[in-house]
Scaffold this motif. Structure first.
Motif, short mmCIF file in Angstrom:
data_model
loop_
_atom_site.label_atom_id
_atom_site.label_comp_id
_atom_site.label_asym_id
_atom_site.label_seq_id
_atom_site.Cartn_x
_atom_site.Cartn_y
_atom_site.Cartn_z
N UNK A 187 -6.62 1.59 -17.55
CA UNK A 187 -5.47 0.74 -17.25
C UNK A 187 -5.07 0.88 -15.79
N UNK A 188 -5.01 2.10 -15.30
CA UNK A 188 -4.68 2.34 -13.89
C UNK A 188 -5.67 1.65 -12.96
N UNK A 189 -6.94 1.75 -13.30
CA UNK A 189 -7.99 1.14 -12.48
C UNK A 189 -7.81 -0.37 -12.40
N UNK A 190 -7.37 -0.96 -13.50
CA UNK A 190 -7.27 -2.42 -13.59
C UNK A 190 -6.04 -2.98 -12.88
N UNK A 206 5.51 -5.30 -9.96
CA UNK A 206 5.65 -3.84 -9.90
C UNK A 206 6.54 -3.45 -8.72
N UNK A 207 6.40 -4.15 -7.60
CA UNK A 207 7.20 -3.81 -6.42
C UNK A 207 8.68 -4.03 -6.67
N UNK A 208 9.03 -5.10 -7.37
CA UNK A 208 10.45 -5.34 -7.68
C UNK A 208 11.02 -4.25 -8.58
N UNK A 209 10.21 -3.76 -9.50
CA UNK A 209 10.66 -2.66 -10.37
C UNK A 209 10.87 -1.40 -9.54
N UNK A 210 9.90 -1.08 -8.70
CA UNK A 210 9.98 0.14 -7.89
C UNK A 210 11.17 0.11 -6.93
N UNK A 211 11.51 -1.07 -6.42
CA UNK A 211 12.58 -1.19 -5.43
C UNK A 211 13.97 -1.24 -6.06
N UNK A 212 14.06 -1.21 -7.37
CA UNK A 212 15.36 -1.35 -8.04
C UNK A 212 16.38 -0.34 -7.52
N UNK A 213 16.00 0.93 -7.46
CA UNK A 213 16.93 1.97 -7.03
C UNK A 213 17.37 1.81 -5.59
N UNK A 262 0.80 -1.24 0.00
CA UNK A 262 0.00 0.00 0.00
C UNK A 262 0.83 1.28 0.00
N UNK A 263 2.15 1.16 0.20
CA UNK A 263 3.02 2.34 0.21
C UNK A 263 3.60 2.68 -1.15
N UNK A 264 3.35 1.82 -2.13
CA UNK A 264 3.88 2.05 -3.48
C UNK A 264 2.77 1.87 -4.50
N UNK A 265 2.92 2.53 -5.64
CA UNK A 265 1.89 2.43 -6.66
C UNK A 265 2.27 3.13 -7.94
N UNK A 266 1.27 3.72 -8.58
CA UNK A 266 1.48 4.31 -9.91
C UNK A 266 2.51 5.44 -9.89
N UNK A 268 -6.88 1.98 -5.87
CA UNK A 268 -6.76 3.38 -5.44
C UNK A 268 -5.34 3.91 -5.67
N UNK A 269 -4.82 3.61 -6.86
CA UNK A 269 -3.50 4.10 -7.30
C UNK A 269 -2.34 3.42 -6.58
N UNK A 270 -2.61 2.42 -5.75
CA UNK A 270 -1.55 1.73 -5.01
C UNK A 270 -1.55 0.24 -5.32
N UNK A 271 -0.41 -0.40 -5.04
CA UNK A 271 -0.35 -1.84 -5.16
C UNK A 271 -1.21 -2.46 -4.05
#
Length: 311
Positions: free
Chosen positions: A135-138, A155-162, A105-109, A142-145
């Motif tokens: 697409x976002x809705x699907x 998506x979380x693995x992509x976001x955590x790359x940095x 819930x702390x990460x998303x679009x 609410x804009x979050x994982x």
């Protein structure tokens, strides 16, 4: 927007019709609460309708699987397991374990777009696609994982790359002081093992600085779950697996004792029918996580295990 158009085409459905189904599918989202293992509270799952799942699985197999992930990312990839994660730390002597609060819930679009723009400019086209509200809705809740959404782990693995990269590089810089190290992240569980004693607080600060410096403002460490351990002291546990002083990896003794008890009760015909499926699940988990322990059980309770699987 090309993604929604492509999915509709593969389904043999006019795009406007498909989009309308996505719009009305929100009313079919289900919510589940599952008790946590520590029996303190519940894990909240969001179950998407099949219309959302189609979009998410299409995105996973056509695009998300192609993203590079950092080598330290130990979950949500082919062949991943808690055992393999623990094995990365068998040479460590001192251990720091940390947990990211409310990870999905702390990460998303917003965070996905930020990371793509900073680290994966070749995927800039996906940023444009994410302007599509359907697409976002699907793919986000609410804009979050959301726990329960198939696309969230990828998506979380992509976001955590940095962040993974930042932590790993900081540990490399500290190697002359820390000695040999290993860093892995299994979803929201961060594990770092080092060779030399006396640096646990410095390791914690290093992780916190990397997260704060990422610009992902919603990500925070759950300080209450930060734990330290040592191989010599017998307190080295990584994702539920104990790393023994001789380097072999096994399940926690209390867990193994519980499985032995349940299996003994089943063998004597005293295990409640409602508990049998749970025992089967425990045995499958043991087989994957601790094959040596499972083989010992199989030798002693061969007939009982066979009967359990045939029931």
């Amino acid at each position: 927007m090309e993604i929604m158009k492509s999915i509709a085409k593969e389904l043999g459905m006019p795009e406007p019709v498909f989009r309308e189904q996505i719009k009305v599918a929100g009313g079919k989202i289900k919510h589940l609460r599952i008790p946590k293992k520590n029996k303190k509270g519940y894990r909240k799952l969001v179950i998407p309708p099949w219309e959302y799942k189609i979009v998410q699985y299409w995105l996973i197999y056509n695009h998300l699987k192609g993203f590079p992930i950092h080598p330290s990312s130990a979950a949500f990839k082919p062949g991943a397991s808690i055992r393999k994660n623990a094995l990365e730390h068998v040479e460590g002597k001192y251990f720091v374990k940390m947990d990211i609060s409310d990870f999905f819930p702390s990460i998303g679009a917003e965070e996905l777009i930020r990371v793509i723009e900073e680290y994966f400019p070749e995927y800039g086209w996906l940023v444009n696609e994410l302007e599509d509200p359907d697409l976002l809705t699907a793919i986000f809740y609410h804009q979050k994982c959301a726990i329960g959404y198939p696309a969230s782990p990828y998506i979380s693995n992509i976001i955590m790359f940095g962040i993974d990269q930042s932590i790993d590089r900081a540990l490399q810089d500290k190697q002359p002081r820390f000695g040999k190290y290993s860093y892995t992240r299994y979803a929201d569980d961060i594990a770092i093992s080092i060779e030399k004693k006396g640096f646990k607080r410095e390791v914690v600060r290093l992780v916190q600085d990397s997260i704060r410096g990422s610009g992902l403002k919603n990500l925070k460490v759950n300080n209450d779950k930060t734990k330290f351990g040592s191989k010599k002291g017998g307190s080295a546990f990584i994702t539920g697996m104990r790393i023994c002083p001789d380097g072999h990896v096994t399940l926690h003794r209390k867990y193994k004792d519980n499985v032995r008890l349940l299996l003994s009760l089943f063998n004597k015909g005293k295990l409640d029918v409602s508990e049998r499926s749970k025992l089967a699940g425990h045995l499958n988990y043991c087989k994957a996580a601790d094959p040596i322990f499972y083989n010992k059980l199989a030798i002693k309770y061969f007939a009982a295990i066979k009967a359990l699987h045939e029931a």
